[in-house]
Design a protein around this motif. Sequence first.
Motif, PDB file in Angstrom:
ATOM      1  N   ASP A 283       0.830  -1.202   0.000  1.00 16.84           N
ATOM      2  CA  ASP A 283       0.000   0.000   0.000  1.00 16.84           C
ATOM      3  C   ASP A 283       0.871   1.261   0.000  1.00 16.84           C
ATOM      4  O   ASP A 283       0.623   2.203  -0.760  1.00 16.84           O
ATOM      5  CB  ASP A 283      -0.918  -0.015   1.229  1.00 16.84           C
ATOM      6  CG  ASP A 283      -1.828   1.202   1.282  1.00 16.84           C
ATOM      7  OD1 ASP A 283      -2.697   1.316   0.397  1.00 16.84           O
ATOM      8  OD2 ASP A 283      -1.664   2.033   2.202  1.00 16.84           O
ATOM      9  N   GLN A 287       1.061   4.073  -3.035  1.00 17.61           N
ATOM     10  CA  GLN A 287       0.736   5.470  -2.757  1.00 17.61           C
ATOM     11  C   GLN A 287       1.893   6.388  -3.139  1.00 17.61           C
ATOM     12  O   GLN A 287       1.689   7.473  -3.704  1.00 17.61           O
ATOM     13  CB  GLN A 287       0.388   5.642  -1.279  1.00 17.61           C
ATOM     14  CG  GLN A 287      -0.976   5.098  -0.892  1.00 17.61           C
ATOM     15  CD  GLN A 287      -1.392   5.517   0.498  1.00 17.61           C
ATOM     16  OE1 GLN A 287      -0.984   6.574   0.986  1.00 17.61           O
ATOM     17  NE2 GLN A 287      -2.206   4.697   1.141  1.00 17.61           N
ATOM     18  N   ASN A 348      -3.225  -4.986   1.067  1.00 12.39           N
ATOM     19  CA  ASN A 348      -1.931  -4.361   0.772  1.00 12.39           C
ATOM     20  C   ASN A 348      -1.292  -3.667   1.971  1.00 12.39           C
ATOM     21  O   ASN A 348      -0.119  -3.309   1.921  1.00 12.39           O
ATOM     22  CB  ASN A 348      -2.083  -3.354  -0.372  1.00 12.39           C
ATOM     23  CG  ASN A 348      -2.257  -4.028  -1.714  1.00 12.39           C
ATOM     24  OD1 ASN A 348      -1.951  -5.209  -1.860  1.00 12.39           O
ATOM     25  ND2 ASN A 348      -2.760  -3.298  -2.697  1.00 12.39           N
ATOM     26  N   GLY A 349      -2.066  -3.474   3.046  1.00  8.32           N
ATOM     27  CA  GLY A 349      -1.494  -2.841   4.232  1.00  8.32           C
ATOM     28  C   GLY A 349      -0.691  -3.806   5.089  1.00  8.32           C
ATOM     29  O   GLY A 349       0.179  -3.371   5.856  1.00  8.32           O
TER      30      GLY A 349
END
Length: 378
Positions: A283, A287, A348-349
């Motif tokens: 993640d 980002q 995804n974290g």
Amino acid sequence: MRPIRAFVRIVLFLALCLATIVLMMLGFAVLRARQASQQDVRHWTHKRFVRFVKRVQAVMGLRVNWEGQFPDKPAVLMGNHRSYVDAVLFPVGFPVVYVGRIESKSWPIIGWGATLLGTIWVDRKSKDSRRATRAAVRNRLSEGMGIVIFPEGTTFKGPELLEYRPGMFYTCAEEGFPIVPVALEYRDPNIAWVDNAWFIPHAFHHFGAKHIDVTVRVGNTVNMNNAEALRSHVRSWTEAQCLEMRRAFDKHGVDAWLRPYGITCCGARAGLVETMSDCHSIDHIKQAMTGLDLEPDLATYFDIVYGPYDDRQPTGGTSRKEASLNFARSLAGASLLCYALDVKDRHNGNIMLDRAGRLVHIDFGYMLGRTPGGLNFE
């Protein structure tokens, strides 16, 4: 489940054979009425055959690993012979005719279809039949057709090969016909139809498997005017490839990677989990790439961090090739672990990527049946 799968597959296979036979008989009648040329008839027949082969592969659960390419021009395709399945592993781009044992001609449905396709039947015990077969092969090749033949003359479990029968090599050497060797090897060596096993029980057993894995490795075209040298070369190449593929199938273990980390117990219901260093979550990576106006996918990230992929790069170090292998091995290990332990809440974290390109999972609060919010559908 296995007996049901085998029964359904065999019924579908026989139905497909019958449907194809009927379609071809009708097609031949139409082509004859239109006075189509022999070449047009052969190309139409070949298209139907290739379509049939691909459907059989799908129905029977065949997973074929193709290595190399079949030639664009007609040639004599010579493969080692393991099983009755071998016949559907030659979906070439030009019309071909098979050379088969006379014993198979009388088989219901299968023998009928093979005869309709123009199979050249040979009685290997008869010198006259062998001579007639070589003449028929010579005629077909002269007319621009390809030939598929299994020069061992019968099926053999291997992994070595039987001696190749010399007749066809003399024909090819004398006439200058090109030979393309083809090596066939199955993951399950017991699919070989040997030791006078009954066909139906043998097929019923193996077609019950979820998949039938086979590797088909196509060699380079060979032209020689010395028949014995030609036979030795083709057989030696094919046997070497079969032995190599057998070793690959028999290799034990899974090339997978997992990152174990320590947990320090601090009480009956508390503990400290080791910190993952040199890692970023998927993640976070995506980002960051979005903020830099880059395509937020891992392929682009790997291009930026490790450079372009080149298969000639050595393994080891920090090359893109090594990073890609690290990613694949860690993905395999994590997938097996998550499946075996029923790990939930994967996003995804809590999936990290380390400096070497390996996936590292964190946060195992939901596993072995425990799910976020009690919703057991992830």
